[in-house]
Motif scaffolding. Structure first.
Motif, short mmCIF file in Angstrom:
data_model
loop_
_atom_site.label_atom_id
_atom_site.label_comp_id
_atom_site.label_asym_id
_atom_site.label_seq_id
_atom_site.Cartn_x
_atom_site.Cartn_y
_atom_site.Cartn_z
N VAL A 182 69.91 21.61 49.78
CA VAL A 182 70.46 20.26 49.91
C VAL A 182 70.89 19.72 48.54
N LEU A 183 70.06 19.94 47.52
CA LEU A 183 70.40 19.45 46.19
C LEU A 183 71.67 20.12 45.67
N LEU A 184 71.79 21.42 45.86
CA LEU A 184 72.99 22.12 45.42
C LEU A 184 74.22 21.60 46.15
N ALA A 185 74.09 21.34 47.44
CA ALA A 185 75.22 20.83 48.22
C ALA A 185 75.65 19.45 47.74
N ARG A 186 74.70 18.68 47.26
CA ARG A 186 75.01 17.33 46.80
C ARG A 186 75.59 17.33 45.38
N VAL A 187 75.16 18.26 44.55
CA VAL A 187 75.55 18.25 43.15
C VAL A 187 76.84 19.02 42.91
N LEU A 188 76.98 20.18 43.53
CA LEU A 188 78.17 20.99 43.31
C LEU A 188 79.37 20.42 44.06
N GLU A 189 80.53 20.66 43.52
CA GLU A 189 81.77 20.16 44.14
C GLU A 189 82.75 21.32 44.31
N PRO A 190 82.40 22.26 45.19
CA PRO A 190 83.27 23.43 45.36
C PRO A 190 84.58 23.10 46.05
N GLU A 191 85.62 23.78 45.60
CA GLU A 191 86.90 23.67 46.29
C GLU A 191 87.00 24.71 47.40
N ARG A 192 86.26 25.81 47.23
CA ARG A 192 86.27 26.86 48.25
C ARG A 192 84.88 27.49 48.32
N ALA A 193 84.06 26.98 49.22
CA ALA A 193 82.70 27.47 49.40
C ALA A 193 82.68 28.58 50.45
N VAL A 194 82.01 29.66 50.13
CA VAL A 194 81.92 30.80 51.03
C VAL A 194 80.46 31.19 51.20
N VAL A 195 80.02 31.31 52.44
CA VAL A 195 78.67 31.77 52.74
C VAL A 195 78.77 33.15 53.35
N VAL A 196 78.02 34.09 52.79
CA VAL A 196 78.03 35.47 53.28
C VAL A 196 77.06 35.57 54.45
N HIS A 197 77.58 35.97 55.59
CA HIS A 197 76.79 36.05 56.83
C HIS A 197 76.74 37.49 57.33
N PRO A 198 75.76 37.82 58.19
CA PRO A 198 74.69 36.98 58.69
C PRO A 198 73.69 36.64 57.58
N GLN A 199 73.16 35.43 57.61
CA GLN A 199 72.09 35.04 56.70
C GLN A 199 71.49 33.73 57.19
N PHE A 200 70.45 33.29 56.53
CA PHE A 200 69.80 32.02 56.81
C PHE A 200 70.87 30.94 56.87
N THR A 201 70.83 30.13 57.92
CA THR A 201 71.92 29.20 58.18
C THR A 201 71.80 27.86 57.46
N GLU A 202 70.65 27.58 56.88
CA GLU A 202 70.46 26.26 56.26
C GLU A 202 71.40 25.99 55.08
N PRO A 203 71.72 26.99 54.24
CA PRO A 203 72.68 26.70 53.17
C PRO A 203 74.02 26.20 53.70
N GLU A 204 74.55 26.84 54.73
CA GLU A 204 75.82 26.37 55.29
C GLU A 204 75.67 24.99 55.91
N ALA A 205 74.55 24.77 56.62
CA ALA A 205 74.32 23.47 57.23
C ALA A 205 74.27 22.37 56.18
N ALA A 206 73.61 22.65 55.05
CA ALA A 206 73.50 21.66 53.98
C ALA A 206 74.86 21.36 53.36
N LEU A 207 75.65 22.40 53.16
CA LEU A 207 76.99 22.20 52.60
C LEU A 207 77.86 21.36 53.54
N ARG A 208 77.82 21.67 54.82
CA ARG A 208 78.61 20.91 55.77
C ARG A 208 78.13 19.46 55.84
N ALA A 209 76.82 19.25 55.81
CA ALA A 209 76.28 17.89 55.87
C ALA A 209 76.71 17.07 54.67
N ALA A 210 76.93 17.75 53.53
CA ALA A 210 77.38 17.06 52.31
C ALA A 210 78.89 16.86 52.29
#
Length: 340
Positions: free
Chosen positions: A82-110
């Motif tokens: 959640v902290l990373l999603a709030r602090v970083l300002e990516p122009e193109r964020a990529v999540v490598v899947h399959p993997q734990f889904t919370e990082p993507e959820a946090a990025l989308r929520a931000a």
């Protein structure tokens, strides 16, 4: 691949219930050990004072050969995402899947758009699968739910100027010696997230940390609420980072590997496909009508993790936690009675 069609907030704890043997949650059972529980209980005497992170930060820094300035303590790995999603300002964020889904959820929520780089059938990382233009890449290692351990060199190859690579190493202490960890190497632009939840059975305590360049750690700390990590959690971080605790975890990892390989062989011998080379505390299994099998197992008193809420898997996948031999054999017996 993009989209919100998958329930990214579905986690293993949603699978368990009264009377169900838990093969769904990837937290080591029978934990924490008595010596750790005693130290956590003793910390209650200090709750009148505000939490002091200094000793725990030093312990983590020593554990990984980092400077204190490269360590941020968090209320579990989930807060780190959640902290990373709030602090970083990516122009193109990529999540490598399959993997734990919370990082993507946090990025989308931000408010960030997220692309998915879905790995091939063997789930082994090919750095070329990540778009060149990505300025934020998130990957797990070893990966939940596939249990695949990526070579450190392949993960490090994702790093480049202008890109942040976040590596979720929540299950790295399942691997004896941690040969593929980047925690001690920490290449430029790489962020490592670790958790105490899995090995030490501390999901309810919320204890984890981030290893990153001092500048990013400082920015994350600014975004973090004051005193976010409780005194009992700080005690647990300090104690579990001590050399004696690391050695104890190493011994468990060796024992886990033996039982994991045995369980994988048993399932493979029944004609099921188990993702090969599993190195974490769970197995990823492909089985026709996995959701139906999951329902039948629940009727017989066993909870396993559905796989269709992980991007890149689907309705024919289950994740099965590795328990002790007796518990694993009981699950195998029930599966056999169901014709599996």
């Amino acid at each position: 691949m993009t989209g919100r069609e998958i329930d990214l907030r579905h986690h293993g704890d949603a699978e368990i219930g009264d009377g169900l043997a838990d093969f769904a949650v990837n937290v080591r059972t029978g934990m924490p050990p008595a010596w750790l529980a005693d130290r956590i209980r003793a910390s209650v005497a200090d709750l009148a004072a505000y939490p002091d992170q200094r000793a725990a930060r030093r312990a983590v820094a020593r554990r990984h050969g980092r400077s204190v300035e490269e360590v941020l303590l968090t209320a579990g790995a989930a807060e780190a995402f959640v902290l990373l999603a709030r602090v970083l300002e990516p122009e193109r964020a990529v999540v490598v899947h399959p993997q734990f889904t919370e990082p993507e959820a946090a990025l989308r929520a931000a408010g960030h758009d997220v692309e998915r780089a879905v790995l091939g059938a063997d789930f082994v990382l090919d750095p070329a699968a990540v778009p060149d233009g990505a300025d934020l890449v998130v990957i797990g290692n070893p990966t939940n739910p596939t249990s695949v351990l990526h070579p450190a060199a392949a993960v490090a190859a994702l790093a480049r100027p202008g890109r942040t690579v976040v590596v979720d190493e929540a299950f790295m202490d399942c691997v004896p010696g941690e040969p593929e960890s980047l925690a001690a190497r920490l290449p430029a632009g790489v962020v490592v997230i670790r958790s105490l939840t899995k090995t030490w059975g501390l999901a309810g305590l919320r204890a984890g940390y981030v290893l990153a360049a001092p500048g990013l750690v400082a920015r994350l700390a600014e975004a973090q609420p004051l005193w976010a990590v409780s005194t009992p959690a700080l005690v647990a971080v300090e104690e579990c980072s001590a050399p004696e605790a690391v050695a104890e975890a190493e011994k468990w990892a060796v024992e886990l590997g033996t039982e994991r390989d045995r369980l994988a062989a048993e399932l493979t011998g029944r004609g099921l496909y188990v993702v090969p080379g599993a190195r974490a505390s769970f197995l990823c299994v492909r089985i026709p009508d996995a959701l139906g099998i999951r329902a039948l197992l629940r009727q017989r008193g066993y909870a396993v993790r559905r796989g269709d809420t992980f991007p890149g898997l689907g309705p024919d996948w289950l994740r099965i936690a590795v328990r002790d031999r007796t518990s694993n054999d009981a699950l195998l017996e029930v599966m056999g009675e169901l014709g599996i």
